[in-house]
Design a protein around this motif. Sequence first.
Motif, PDB file in Angstrom:
ATOM      1  N   GLY A 210      63.914  19.132 -72.807  1.00  0.00           N
ATOM      2  CA  GLY A 210      64.261  19.304 -74.210  1.00  0.00           C
ATOM      3  C   GLY A 210      65.403  20.250 -74.489  1.00  0.00           C
ATOM      4  N   GLY A 211      66.022  20.854 -73.457  1.00  0.00           N
ATOM      5  CA  GLY A 211      67.121  21.779 -73.672  1.00  0.00           C
ATOM      6  C   GLY A 211      66.652  23.212 -73.812  1.00  0.00           C
ATOM      7  N   GLY A 212      67.598  24.101 -74.096  1.00  0.00           N
ATOM      8  CA  GLY A 212      67.307  25.527 -74.185  1.00  0.00           C
ATOM      9  C   GLY A 212      67.483  26.204 -72.836  1.00  0.00           C
ATOM     10  N   PHE A 213      66.816  27.329 -72.674  1.00  0.00           N
ATOM     11  CA  PHE A 213      66.866  28.034 -71.392  1.00  0.00           C
ATOM     12  C   PHE A 213      65.561  28.777 -71.158  1.00  0.00           C
ATOM     13  N   ALA A 214      65.290  29.062 -69.899  1.00  0.00           N
ATOM     14  CA  ALA A 214      64.082  29.789 -69.514  1.00  0.00           C
ATOM     15  C   ALA A 214      64.454  31.219 -69.159  1.00  0.00           C
ATOM     16  N   TRP A 215      63.621  32.146 -69.604  1.00  0.00           N
ATOM     17  CA  TRP A 215      63.802  33.572 -69.282  1.00  0.00           C
ATOM     18  C   TRP A 215      62.551  34.031 -68.547  1.00  0.00           C
ATOM     19  N   ILE A 216      62.755  34.395 -67.273  1.00  0.00           N
ATOM     20  CA  ILE A 216      61.653  34.799 -66.420  1.00  0.00           C
ATOM     21  C   ILE A 216      61.865  36.255 -66.024  1.00  0.00           C
ATOM     22  N   GLY A 217      60.876  37.090 -66.270  1.00  0.00           N
ATOM     23  CA  GLY A 217      60.945  38.503 -65.906  1.00  0.00           C
ATOM     24  C   GLY A 217      59.972  38.830 -64.797  1.00  0.00           C
ATOM     25  N   LEU A 218      60.458  39.519 -63.769  1.00  0.00           N
ATOM     26  CA  LEU A 218      59.618  39.913 -62.635  1.00  0.00           C
ATOM     27  C   LEU A 218      59.728  41.410 -62.422  1.00  0.00           C
ATOM     28  N   HIS A 219      58.670  41.983 -61.837  1.00  0.00           N
ATOM     29  CA  HIS A 219      58.656  43.405 -61.533  1.00  0.00           C
ATOM     30  C   HIS A 219      58.296  43.610 -60.069  1.00  0.00           C
ATOM     31  N   GLU A 220      59.268  44.096 -59.300  1.00  0.00           N
ATOM     32  CA  GLU A 220      59.108  44.426 -57.888  1.00  0.00           C
ATOM     33  C   GLU A 220      58.427  43.316 -57.091  1.00  0.00           C
TER      34      GLU A 220
ATOM     35  N   ALA B  58      58.285  25.983 -66.901  1.00  0.00           N
ATOM     36  CA  ALA B  58      59.316  26.368 -67.868  1.00  0.00           C
ATOM     37  C   ALA B  58      60.591  25.567 -67.656  1.00  0.00           C
ATOM     38  N   MET B  59      60.993  25.416 -66.399  1.00  0.00           N
ATOM     39  CA  MET B  59      62.224  24.673 -66.140  1.00  0.00           C
ATOM     40  C   MET B  59      62.063  23.179 -66.444  1.00  0.00           C
ATOM     41  N   LEU B  60      60.846  22.647 -66.246  1.00  0.00           N
ATOM     42  CA  LEU B  60      60.620  21.251 -66.614  1.00  0.00           C
ATOM     43  C   LEU B  60      60.818  21.058 -68.105  1.00  0.00           C
ATOM     44  N   ARG B  61      60.316  21.977 -68.914  1.00  0.00           N
ATOM     45  CA  ARG B  61      60.464  21.873 -70.365  1.00  0.00           C
ATOM     46  C   ARG B  61      61.932  22.033 -70.782  1.00  0.00           C
ATOM     47  N   VAL B  62      62.663  22.906 -70.080  1.00  0.00           N
ATOM     48  CA  VAL B  62      64.076  23.104 -70.396  1.00  0.00           C
ATOM     49  C   VAL B  62      64.863  21.832 -70.099  1.00  0.00           C
ATOM     50  N   ARG B  63      64.594  21.210 -68.956  1.00  0.00           N
ATOM     51  CA  ARG B  63      65.358  20.030 -68.567  1.00  0.00           C
ATOM     52  C   ARG B  63      64.975  18.793 -69.393  1.00  0.00           C
TER      53      ARG B  63
ATOM     54  N   VAL C 284      55.351  38.033 -61.886  1.00  0.00           N
ATOM     55  CA  VAL C 284      55.956  37.573 -63.135  1.00  0.00           C
ATOM     56  C   VAL C 284      55.373  38.360 -64.298  1.00  0.00           C
ATOM     57  N   VAL C 285      56.236  39.066 -65.011  1.00  0.00           N
ATOM     58  CA  VAL C 285      55.807  39.827 -66.186  1.00  0.00           C
ATOM     59  C   VAL C 285      55.767  38.942 -67.419  1.00  0.00           C
ATOM     60  N   ASP C 286      56.774  38.076 -67.551  1.00  0.00           N
ATOM     61  CA  ASP C 286      56.834  37.173 -68.701  1.00  0.00           C
ATOM     62  C   ASP C 286      57.662  35.967 -68.315  1.00  0.00           C
ATOM     63  N   CYS C 287      57.276  34.814 -68.863  1.00  0.00           N
ATOM     64  CA  CYS C 287      58.005  33.577 -68.606  1.00  0.00           C
ATOM     65  C   CYS C 287      57.969  32.762 -69.892  1.00  0.00           C
ATOM     66  N   ALA C 288      59.133  32.425 -70.414  1.00  0.00           N
ATOM     67  CA  ALA C 288      59.190  31.747 -71.701  1.00  0.00           C
ATOM     68  C   ALA C 288      60.384  30.809 -71.751  1.00  0.00           C
ATOM     69  N   VAL C 289      60.296  29.849 -72.654  1.00  0.00           N
ATOM     70  CA  VAL C 289      61.380  28.910 -72.912  1.00  0.00           C
ATOM     71  C   VAL C 289      61.919  29.183 -74.311  1.00  0.00           C
TER      72      VAL C 289
ATOM     73  N   ASP D  86      71.067  27.341 -67.589  1.00  0.00           N
ATOM     74  CA  ASP D  86      69.883  27.126 -68.412  1.00  0.00           C
ATOM     75  C   ASP D  86      68.711  28.014 -67.997  1.00  0.00           C
ATOM     76  N   PHE D  87      69.006  29.127 -67.352  1.00  0.00           N
ATOM     77  CA  PHE D  87      67.933  30.055 -66.995  1.00  0.00           C
ATOM     78  C   PHE D  87      68.488  31.479 -66.916  1.00  0.00           C
ATOM     79  N   PHE D  88      67.576  32.417 -67.050  1.00  0.00           N
ATOM     80  CA  PHE D  88      67.916  33.836 -66.911  1.00  0.00           C
ATOM     81  C   PHE D  88      66.718  34.521 -66.246  1.00  0.00           C
TER      82      PHE D  88
END
Length: 372
Positions: free
Chosen positions: A67-77, A60-65, A37-42, A150-152
Amino acid sequence: MSMIRDLRAAVRPSLRKASPSGAAYDATRSASAHSAVVDCAVYRDGRRLVHEEPLTPHEAMLRVRRGGGFAWIGLHEPTEEEFAGIAAEFGLHPLAVEDAVHAHQRPKLERYDDTLFTVFKTIHYVDHAELTATSEVVETGEVMCFTGRDFFITVRHGGQGSLRALRRRLQEDPELLAKGPSAVLHTIADHIVDGYLAVADAMQDDIDEVETEVFTAPAGKGASRGVDAGRIYQLKREVLEFKRAVAPLSRPLQLLSERPMRLIDPDIQKYFRDVADHLTRVQEHVLGFDELLNSILQANLAQATLAQNADMRKITSWAAIIAVPTMICGVYGMNFENMPEVKWRFGYPLVLGVIFGSCVAIHRTLKRNGWL
């Protein structure tokens, strides 16, 4: 036995947590994904939520579910083990997960239930002081995107194509980021296609350099100028690799810009048309590069043929000049007794004069005709 069952029942909840999606979520397996995981944010209302400690994908997904919004998780290889927990958390399709882990996929757009899976090829121009027959002109990588309600999730392969700067730039535009995961998908697509345009401009300079060398070589002297056909072939290989990254992306962008999709905001869908137009420009550049390199290669081969013909004419000319003394000396070298010139006082100077005059006459004639 009843005591053992009670003890197992007490320990099991601490090891396994129930996923909000209903699937069993392994906390230890999720922890192993942190290395990829390079970055994980709500993101909520277009702004990134600030946390004291880095979030895990599950948190991150617990916080999204909640309070709303979406989670963006970036991974590298990520490896299969590193990605397994995230795949279980977000309910990703096994086929898409397999493609994301093993990479080497062609650009495509696929829909699995409520998730869009998109594959982009990234192209990076390799700077070089001088183009040679072994120069690497472009490097390729891959960016896989999972777009949900609600995620990317982005999975990046290759040393190039980092999304850190893009993430920061997108965070500076809360109005666009508030559109949700589809806004992130558009920004990534636009960023990658703009990179194609930059690479196309850089490759144009390399092709212009080779073209100038080929067509400025004096007629019949292309080989002596050292115009290496291997450089042209190398450029053609790099253009072919570029084409493989660009051509298959046309259909996915067409679908994203024209076909209504639940996961794509209608306002964002309009922007995909602009990305598709930029991709069309890149495709035209690539096709032009291929045709131009074919013409340059044919011109280079034609110049090499002219150079060989010029060399053969010179060789033939000197062979014709040398044939005169060879023939005359061969005649008088037969040593017949009845050869009046042999015993004549001026026979030897006369033969030398005939040889010299004949050679001079042939040389002047061939030079006047451009053979020498």
